[in-house]
Scaffold this active site. Sequence first.
Site, short mmCIF file in Angstrom:
data_model
loop_
_atom_site.label_atom_id
_atom_site.label_comp_id
_atom_site.label_asym_id
_atom_site.label_seq_id
_atom_site.Cartn_x
_atom_site.Cartn_y
_atom_site.Cartn_z
N ILE A 113 0.98 -1.02 0.06
CA ILE A 113 0.20 -0.09 0.10
C ILE A 113 0.80 1.23 0.05
O ILE A 113 1.95 1.00 0.46
CB ILE A 113 -1.04 0.04 1.15
CG1 ILE A 113 -0.12 0.22 2.63
CG2 ILE A 113 -2.00 -1.26 1.00
CD1 ILE A 113 -1.03 0.08 3.72
N ASP A 114 0.39 2.48 -0.44
CA ASP A 114 1.38 3.48 -0.82
C ASP A 114 1.67 4.21 0.57
O ASP A 114 1.10 4.04 1.58
CB ASP A 114 0.37 4.68 -1.30
CG ASP A 114 -0.01 4.21 -2.73
OD1 ASP A 114 0.70 3.32 -3.36
OD2 ASP A 114 -0.94 4.74 -3.35
N ARG A 115 2.88 4.75 0.62
CA ARG A 115 3.45 5.38 1.89
C ARG A 115 2.48 6.07 2.57
O ARG A 115 2.48 5.91 3.90
CB ARG A 115 4.63 6.07 1.23
CG ARG A 115 5.25 6.79 2.56
CD ARG A 115 6.83 7.56 2.23
NE ARG A 115 7.59 7.77 3.43
CZ ARG A 115 8.84 8.12 3.61
NH1 ARG A 115 9.47 7.93 2.13
NH2 ARG A 115 9.43 8.09 4.63
#
Length: 226
Positions: A60-62
């Site tokens: 998942i994105d930062r």
Amino acid sequence: MKYSSIIYEDNHLIAVNKHAGVLVQGDKSKDPPLPEDVKAYIKEKYDKPGDVFLGVVHRIDRPVSGLVLFARTSKATVRLNKAFKDNHIDKTYWAIVTKKPPKKEDHLKQYLLKDSKKNKSFVSNDQSKAKLSELKYRWIADSKEGHLLEVKPITGRHHQIRVMLSNMGCPIMGDLKYGAPKVNMNGNIALHALSMELMHPVKKEKLKLKANLPDEDYWNAFQHLL
């Protein structure tokens, strides 16, 4: 654990609730990625000598918080990679958007093109290069902070939820990259990987995992809905 908390673990899997702002995969920033935190936890808890194996099967994105699943064996890694590729894992996200969607629920289909240099994806009409992306959403509730949507991605494209909701006119709160009017005080975005349902890759039992919401004002307004 410094960057997450444990949701589930057995001999084959470990699922954690990632703090927003933490990398799942290392990049040029050289900031410590989540797998190193999880490996350190396993090494200490089980007193393992040498390197700890950990299969990164999805990301998942930062700036996104929530559920991240890892494999603890090579067998589980192979099987989970296939399950994700074949869309056999049901993922649910919660997103707080800045504008109410035009419909209470919908099934969105768009072609997305990734620009690696800008680390950004765009809706494109060039179907020869862009990839078909699909998700379903439904409106759940409103608060003074924004509008809560349940989002179920069908495909797994780069920044898919962020760009598709933005293209609908509903950018995620705090997501300046995709059109939000202002940044959140914590610098992250109001997108949370809430839950996952899958068949256990070894035990062949149905597994339901859920990640609690972060303790932030904009999420606290919706805690009672869990």
